[in-house]
Scaffold this motif. Structure first.
Motif, PDB file in Angstrom:
ATOM      1  N   GLY A 101       0.838  -1.197   0.000  1.00  0.00           N
ATOM      2  CA  GLY A 101       0.000   0.000   0.000  1.00  0.00           C
ATOM      3  C   GLY A 101       0.870   1.242   0.000  1.00  0.00           C
ATOM      4  N   ASP A 102       0.697   2.087   1.013  1.00  0.00           N
ATOM      5  CA  ASP A 102       1.522   3.297   1.112  1.00  0.00           C
ATOM      6  C   ASP A 102       2.641   3.142   2.137  1.00  0.00           C
ATOM      7  OD1 ASP A 102      -0.136   3.225   3.299  1.00  0.00           O
ATOM      8  OD2 ASP A 102      -0.608   5.361   3.273  1.00  0.00           O
ATOM      9  N   LYS A 103       2.881   1.911   2.604  1.00  0.00           N
ATOM     10  CA  LYS A 103       3.942   1.631   3.570  1.00  0.00           C
ATOM     11  C   LYS A 103       5.055   0.842   2.902  1.00  0.00           C
ATOM     12  CE  LYS A 103       0.859   1.432   7.527  1.00  0.00           C
ATOM     13  NZ  LYS A 103       0.363   0.618   8.629  1.00  0.00           N
ATOM     14  N   PHE A 104       6.256   0.910   3.493  1.00  0.00           N
ATOM     15  CA  PHE A 104       7.391   0.139   3.007  1.00  0.00           C
ATOM     16  C   PHE A 104       7.858  -0.777   4.135  1.00  0.00           C
ATOM     17  CE2 PHE A 104       7.372   3.909   0.353  1.00  0.00           C
ATOM     18  CZ  PHE A 104       7.461   3.331  -0.911  1.00  0.00           C
ATOM     19  N   ILE A 105       8.196  -2.012   3.774  1.00  0.00           N
ATOM     20  CA  ILE A 105       8.574  -3.045   4.737  1.00  0.00           C
ATOM     21  C   ILE A 105      10.006  -3.492   4.463  1.00  0.00           C
ATOM     22  CG2 ILE A 105       7.952  -5.328   5.651  1.00  0.00           C
ATOM     23  CD1 ILE A 105       5.738  -3.184   6.007  1.00  0.00           C
ATOM     24  N   CYS A 106      10.779  -3.682   5.518  1.00  0.00           N
ATOM     25  CA  CYS A 106      12.156  -4.160   5.395  1.00  0.00           C
ATOM     26  C   CYS A 106      12.140  -5.604   4.870  1.00  0.00           C
ATOM     27  CB  CYS A 106      12.829  -4.109   6.758  1.00  0.00           C
ATOM     28  SG  CYS A 106      14.491  -4.824   6.751  1.00  0.00           S
ATOM     29  N   PRO A 107      12.930  -5.905   3.825  1.00  0.00           N
ATOM     30  CA  PRO A 107      12.951  -7.265   3.282  1.00  0.00           C
ATOM     31  C   PRO A 107      13.607  -8.279   4.219  1.00  0.00           C
ATOM     32  CG  PRO A 107      14.556  -5.895   2.158  1.00  0.00           C
ATOM     33  CD  PRO A 107      13.772  -4.990   3.068  1.00  0.00           C
ATOM     34  N   ARG A 108      14.402  -7.831   5.179  1.00  0.00           N
ATOM     35  CA  ARG A 108      15.073  -8.752   6.090  1.00  0.00           C
ATOM     36  C   ARG A 108      14.234  -9.053   7.329  1.00  0.00           C
ATOM     37  NH1 ARG A 108      20.616  -6.972   8.440  1.00  0.00           N
ATOM     38  NH2 ARG A 108      21.330  -7.420   6.354  1.00  0.00           N
ATOM     39  N   CYS A 109      13.796  -8.023   8.055  1.00  0.00           N
ATOM     40  CA  CYS A 109      13.134  -8.257   9.345  1.00  0.00           C
ATOM     41  C   CYS A 109      11.634  -7.973   9.333  1.00  0.00           C
ATOM     42  CB  CYS A 109      13.806  -7.433  10.439  1.00  0.00           C
ATOM     43  SG  CYS A 109      13.481  -5.663  10.317  1.00  0.00           S
TER      44      CYS A 109
ATOM     45  N   GLU B 232       8.317  -2.000   9.579  1.00  0.00           N
ATOM     46  CA  GLU B 232       7.958  -0.856   8.745  1.00  0.00           C
ATOM     47  C   GLU B 232       9.140   0.114   8.693  1.00  0.00           C
ATOM     48  OE1 GLU B 232       4.613   2.662   8.496  1.00  0.00           O
ATOM     49  OE2 GLU B 232       4.176   0.872   9.671  1.00  0.00           O
ATOM     50  N   VAL B 233       9.425   0.626   7.492  1.00  0.00           N
ATOM     51  CA  VAL B 233      10.591   1.480   7.283  1.00  0.00           C
ATOM     52  C   VAL B 233      10.143   2.866   6.825  1.00  0.00           C
ATOM     53  CG1 VAL B 233      12.733   1.720   5.974  1.00  0.00           C
ATOM     54  CG2 VAL B 233      11.917  -0.543   6.567  1.00  0.00           C
ATOM     55  N   PRO B 234      10.667   3.929   7.449  1.00  0.00           N
ATOM     56  CA  PRO B 234      10.367   5.282   6.970  1.00  0.00           C
ATOM     57  C   PRO B 234      10.968   5.480   5.573  1.00  0.00           C
ATOM     58  CG  PRO B 234      11.330   5.335   9.169  1.00  0.00           C
ATOM     59  CD  PRO B 234      11.468   3.935   8.663  1.00  0.00           C
ATOM     60  N   VAL B 235      10.289   6.260   4.732  1.00  0.00           N
ATOM     61  CA  VAL B 235      10.738   6.492   3.363  1.00  0.00           C
ATOM     62  C   VAL B 235      12.128   7.135   3.353  1.00  0.00           C
ATOM     63  CG1 VAL B 235      10.204   7.699   1.203  1.00  0.00           C
ATOM     64  CG2 VAL B 235       8.372   6.692   2.563  1.00  0.00           C
ATOM     65  N   LYS B 236      12.977   6.620   2.456  1.00  0.00           N
ATOM     66  CA  LYS B 236      14.344   7.120   2.222  1.00  0.00           C
ATOM     67  C   LYS B 236      15.263   6.988   3.440  1.00  0.00           C
ATOM     68  CE  LYS B 236      13.380   8.825  -1.921  1.00  0.00           C
ATOM     69  NZ  LYS B 236      13.927   8.390  -3.156  1.00  0.00           N
ATOM     70  N   GLN B 237      14.995   6.016   4.325  1.00  0.00           N
ATOM     71  CA  GLN B 237      15.852   5.791   5.487  1.00  0.00           C
ATOM     72  C   GLN B 237      16.209   4.318   5.585  1.00  0.00           C
ATOM     73  OE1 GLN B 237      14.307   7.451   9.112  1.00  0.00           O
ATOM     74  NE2 GLN B 237      13.487   9.228   8.073  1.00  0.00           N
ATOM     75  N   HIS B 238      17.233   4.006   6.404  1.00  0.00           N
ATOM     76  CA  HIS B 238      17.567   2.614   6.629  1.00  0.00           C
ATOM     77  C   HIS B 238      16.609   2.035   7.660  1.00  0.00           C
ATOM     78  CE1 HIS B 238      19.405   3.380  10.546  1.00  0.00           C
ATOM     79  NE2 HIS B 238      19.923   4.464  10.006  1.00  0.00           N
ATOM     80  N   CYS B 239      16.589   0.727   7.781  1.00  0.00           N
ATOM     81  CA  CYS B 239      15.661   0.068   8.698  1.00  0.00           C
ATOM     82  C   CYS B 239      16.006   0.409  10.145  1.00  0.00           C
ATOM     83  CB  CYS B 239      15.702  -1.444   8.488  1.00  0.00           C
ATOM     84  SG  CYS B 239      14.594  -2.325   9.610  1.00  0.00           S
ATOM     85  N   PRO B 240      15.044   0.904  10.925  1.00  0.00           N
ATOM     86  CA  PRO B 240      15.321   1.252  12.321  1.00  0.00           C
ATOM     87  C   PRO B 240      15.489   0.025  13.216  1.00  0.00           C
ATOM     88  CG  PRO B 240      13.010   1.622  11.820  1.00  0.00           C
ATOM     89  CD  PRO B 240      13.684   1.248  10.530  1.00  0.00           C
TER      90      PRO B 240
END
Length: 47
Positions: A17-25, A28-36
């Motif tokens: 949808g309008d969210k991005f998910i880390c492929p490893r863990c 949810e990942v903020p846009v244009k940032q690394h996984c928190p």
């Protein structure tokens, strides 16, 4: 970087949808940032 440690691969995020998910863990990942959660360096150019 310590010897013997693999460099982290740059993977594209998973779009849900309008969210991005880390492929490893799967966090949810903020846009244009690394996984928190796992600090994966996400390749935002591949989306």
């Amino acid at each position: 970087m310590p010897e013997g440690k693999k460099e982290k691969k740059h993977l594209p995020p998973i779009r849900q949808g309008d969210k991005f998910i880390c492929p490893r863990c799967k966090a949810e990942v903020p846009v244009k940032q690394h996984c928190p959660t796992c600090s994966l360096d996400i390749d935002w150019k591949k989306i």
